[in-house]
Design a protein around this motif. Sequence first.
Motif, short mmCIF file in Angstrom:
data_model
loop_
_atom_site.label_atom_id
_atom_site.label_comp_id
_atom_site.label_asym_id
_atom_site.label_seq_id
_atom_site.Cartn_x
_atom_site.Cartn_y
_atom_site.Cartn_z
N TYR A 196 -3.07 -14.41 -3.40
CA TYR A 196 -1.54 -14.05 -3.27
C TYR A 196 -0.69 -14.83 -2.41
CZ TYR A 196 -3.02 -10.05 -6.15
OH TYR A 196 -3.51 -9.44 -7.30
N VAL A 197 -1.31 -15.06 -1.00
CA VAL A 197 -0.73 -15.81 -0.28
C VAL A 197 -0.33 -17.24 -0.53
CG1 VAL A 197 -0.90 -17.04 1.93
CG2 VAL A 197 -1.53 -14.57 1.97
N GLU A 198 -1.17 -18.03 -1.50
CA GLU A 198 -1.16 -19.26 -1.80
C GLU A 198 0.27 -19.21 -3.02
OE1 GLU A 198 -3.65 -22.89 -2.57
OE2 GLU A 198 -4.52 -21.07 -3.07
N GLN A 199 0.14 -18.14 -3.92
CA GLN A 199 1.13 -17.97 -4.87
C GLN A 199 2.46 -17.75 -4.18
OE1 GLN A 199 -0.09 -14.77 -7.42
NE2 GLN A 199 -2.20 -15.72 -7.90
N ASP A 200 2.72 -16.71 -3.22
CA ASP A 200 3.64 -16.54 -2.38
C ASP A 200 4.41 -17.84 -1.94
OD1 ASP A 200 3.24 -13.88 -3.01
OD2 ASP A 200 2.49 -13.27 -1.22
N GLY A 201 3.35 -18.57 -1.28
CA GLY A 201 4.03 -19.88 -0.83
C GLY A 201 4.70 -20.59 -1.68
N ALA A 202 4.03 -20.86 -2.97
CA ALA A 202 4.81 -21.49 -4.21
C ALA A 202 5.86 -20.71 -4.68
CB ALA A 202 3.76 -21.66 -5.32
N ARG A 203 5.97 -19.30 -4.81
CA ARG A 203 7.07 -18.60 -5.32
C ARG A 203 8.12 -18.80 -4.11
NH1 ARG A 203 4.77 -13.83 -5.24
NH2 ARG A 203 4.40 -13.67 -7.27
N LEU A 204 7.90 -18.95 -2.92
CA LEU A 204 8.87 -18.96 -1.84
C LEU A 204 9.60 -20.34 -1.98
CD1 LEU A 204 10.29 -17.40 0.50
CD2 LEU A 204 8.87 -18.71 1.97
N GLY A 205 8.64 -21.37 -2.44
CA GLY A 205 9.24 -22.59 -2.48
C GLY A 205 10.36 -22.76 -3.55
N TRP A 206 9.98 -22.48 -5.00
CA TRP A 206 10.68 -22.72 -5.96
C TRP A 206 11.77 -21.82 -6.13
CZ3 TRP A 206 11.26 -19.24 -9.99
CH2 TRP A 206 10.06 -18.55 -10.16
N ALA A 207 11.36 -20.20 -6.12
CA ALA A 207 12.31 -19.13 -6.39
C ALA A 207 13.33 -19.28 -5.39
CB ALA A 207 11.57 -18.02 -6.61
N THR A 208 12.91 -19.10 -4.21
CA THR A 208 14.06 -19.36 -3.14
C THR A 208 14.98 -20.41 -3.03
OG1 THR A 208 12.19 -18.34 -1.58
CG2 THR A 208 14.22 -19.13 -0.58
N THR A 209 14.28 -21.59 -3.39
CA THR A 209 15.25 -22.88 -3.86
C THR A 209 16.20 -22.46 -4.82
OG1 THR A 209 13.25 -24.30 -3.28
CG2 THR A 209 15.26 -25.19 -4.58
N LEU A 210 15.82 -21.77 -5.85
CA LEU A 210 17.04 -21.42 -7.12
C LEU A 210 17.95 -20.54 -6.61
CD1 LEU A 210 14.67 -21.11 -10.27
CD2 LEU A 210 16.35 -23.13 -9.42
N LEU A 211 17.45 -19.46 -5.83
CA LEU A 211 18.43 -18.49 -5.06
C LEU A 211 19.36 -19.00 -4.33
CD1 LEU A 211 16.30 -15.33 -4.83
CD2 LEU A 211 18.07 -15.47 -6.39
N LEU A 212 18.96 -19.74 -3.40
CA LEU A 212 19.35 -20.36 -2.29
C LEU A 212 20.72 -21.34 -2.84
CD1 LEU A 212 17.13 -21.34 0.67
CD2 LEU A 212 19.11 -19.45 0.57
N GLY A 213 20.25 -22.26 -3.85
CA GLY A 213 21.04 -23.08 -4.36
C GLY A 213 22.18 -22.27 -5.08
N LEU A 214 21.97 -21.12 -5.88
CA LEU A 214 22.82 -20.39 -6.47
C LEU A 214 23.85 -19.58 -5.50
CD1 LEU A 214 23.98 -18.81 -9.05
CD2 LEU A 214 22.23 -17.13 -8.66
N VAL A 215 23.24 -19.34 -4.33
CA VAL A 215 24.17 -18.65 -3.35
C VAL A 215 25.28 -19.71 -2.91
CG1 VAL A 215 24.22 -17.60 -1.21
CG2 VAL A 215 22.77 -16.84 -2.67
N ILE A 216 24.75 -20.96 -2.54
CA ILE A 216 25.48 -21.70 -1.80
C ILE A 216 26.42 -22.28 -3.13
CG2 ILE A 216 25.73 -24.29 -1.15
CD1 ILE A 216 22.81 -23.66 0.11
N LEU A 217 26.00 -22.41 -4.15
CA LEU A 217 27.08 -22.75 -5.26
C LEU A 217 28.14 -21.73 -5.45
CD1 LEU A 217 27.76 -24.81 -7.67
CD2 LEU A 217 26.17 -23.01 -9.16
#
Length: 755
Positions: A196-217
């Motif tokens: 789960y920790v490994e999955q969370d690391g990957a999730r934080l990588g791509w999903a947070t990237t999308l969310l942060l990109g959306l917020v900045i946009l």
Amino acid sequence: MTLPEWGPGLFRHWIDAWIGFRWPLLALAVLAGAAALWGGQQLEFDRSIENMFSPGDPLIPPYRKFNATFGGNEIIMGVYREPNLYAPDGEAMARLTQFRLRLEALEGVREVLALDRPPIDELVLDPMSKTGREVLKLFAGFTHDADLDIAALPIQLEPGIDNREELVETIREMFNEMPGGMITGEPVMVVDGFDYVEQDGARLGWATTLLLGLVILLAFRSLRWVAIALLVVQLTLWSTQSLLAAIGMQLSMVSSMLTAIVTVIGVATVIHLIIRFRQYRGEANEPREALARSVHWLAAPVFWACVTDAVGFCALLITKVGPVHDFGIMMSVGAILVPVAAFLLLPGLILSGRWGVDPAQVWGEGFLEHRLQWIIDRVERHPAVISVVAVVLLGVSLYGATRLEVESDFTKNFREGTPIVQAYNFVEDELGGAGIWDIALPAPERLTWDYLRQVRDFERELRTEAPELSKVLSLSDVLYATTPIDPHGPGLAFVFRTALNRGVKMLDEEMPQTLASLHGQDPDHPDRYWFRVMLLSPERKDAEAKKALIAKVEAHAATFEWEGAQANDKPYVTGFYILLTNLIDSLIADQWKSFLLAIAGIGVTMSIAFRSVKYGLIALVPNILPVLLVTGLIGLSGYRINMGAAMIAAVSMGLSVDSSIHYIMSFQRYLRDGQKVAEALQLVQHGVGRAVVFSTLALIVGFSILCFSDFIPTIYFGVLVSLTMLGGLIGNLIVLPLLLKLVTPVPPAGSQTPL
């Protein structure tokens, strides 16, 4: 608001040269990113639970000694429903045998205990016989339930196996094929936790990237700046992972925070640049000039913010727990590489063409500016009220911190609906307990009835003194249960000595692995032998109950005396159950020390950056207060500290300190340019304050993705990081300007403010 002018100088020439080399720097960034992306894939995950403890922890030597003596103590408990275990046609027992053989054929499985194993099968073929009833009662909770409609198979793993994750998944899939099949055990929990920790690391990588990109946009309406922020973060992450792999470091259960912290620093840096760049463009500066002026303004605070972050994370180096120590190094490397990534990427990405170069005004930014002005007005008018509120919050936080409790039920690190929790609930309800641990007693090379009687008496007293134990079982119980006459009766010593030798010999021939796992030779001292007493207890208990039970068992184990034992051969208690119970204690053992060291290191670094001890000290206040407040809220709310909360005090200093550095350095610059204290505070509040609000809100939205994790510590970490950043935002917008106003003298008319 008009920003100060700046003239030619050495630093201006450096900035011009940096901008002039933007294309070679961008090409270098592409090459470095490609190499780092490949190198980062070599970074491995350390899944060893014992490495989560300090090498000097007293729990580790007995754990390793036990594994070496008995061939390991990692046991997976697999169960499935079999309502007709003793059906006359023997089909249920045949299925059990076939399934057991499939399990034992797996690489990494040492042995599987089941009702069909000799000599057990010979003794319980007739469950209505006296011996059969005794044996069934003896093994209830280990190989079956009391109603004989659930088959249980304790699966002992080979020590130090390399394919633990694949093995656990294979065993789970095999039990999923059986009716109502599921698996439990500390090895399963640890494997699932790391997964789960490994999955969370990957999730934080791509999903947070999308969310942060959306917020900045949405905030700045510019795809260019979305790409800039995300590329700075990704290049930093790839470079950090590649460098860590190159020096031989490994990720661990606490390393999922790496992406989070790098994201905090990288996104905050870019948003500060967006705000400054937009302000200079609003004064009719060309993009190149606006970038140069922005960098001239931000270079010092960004540099010192990253250095301060690295210093704060280096405080974790004093901890004795390997993964936490390594995490300090990882975070320090990540913090230092943020400005390196920005140095390579920013000029080329910002000045390549005109499309989307200008970030737009945020919707509602006028309202935000009004609120920021309202805050600074309240600071001017009501300093006493704000001071009292801050002191009260500090007092409440300190009180709450004294009420912190540790969560030792490892199953509560998972959501209720996950397979591991469902399996534990089933085993605890149907079999009485899923926590497996052991006592090792000094023993003779050849077992005797006198020794076994001493063990049996020891176990009987233990069951009386520790009724919380679901089961106490050893080879002594098996041999006594299968002997129909009292082996200590008069005139039968020779007969039963022969029977004992024959029984042990049969076990050695039919089940050598089982015998070796119950009566083992000390590999470091071949003339010494140990006897294993297995314990079964409920896993889903709180820390106090578990530790009290462990202490009770340890105290009773110390009373066992065998006349043949050597002076140093003392009974000991160990097992995964004990390690997991004390895991959080191990993680937080040095956290308050490292937190205090972080405070000292950050205070010194900021004093150097501001060239003022006074400003360095007051900058600590809005960063310490949120950490204490969040920690206090955990204590007051009754929530227990898990792995997600255990390190929050040590790492949170770096989450809001960057904003304080930007705030104070901008304040000092305005004062040097001749602004009065009140005017300087207003200018900083509208400039830095705006950037702090945007970056904090963007990061909180980004971290919200962690709330969807199946690993509760990850959820805790995401929530606590967000609360800490929110507290830091409030502290930097309210407490910090108040302190600056109080400690900065108002100069006489016509003079400059001394700093």
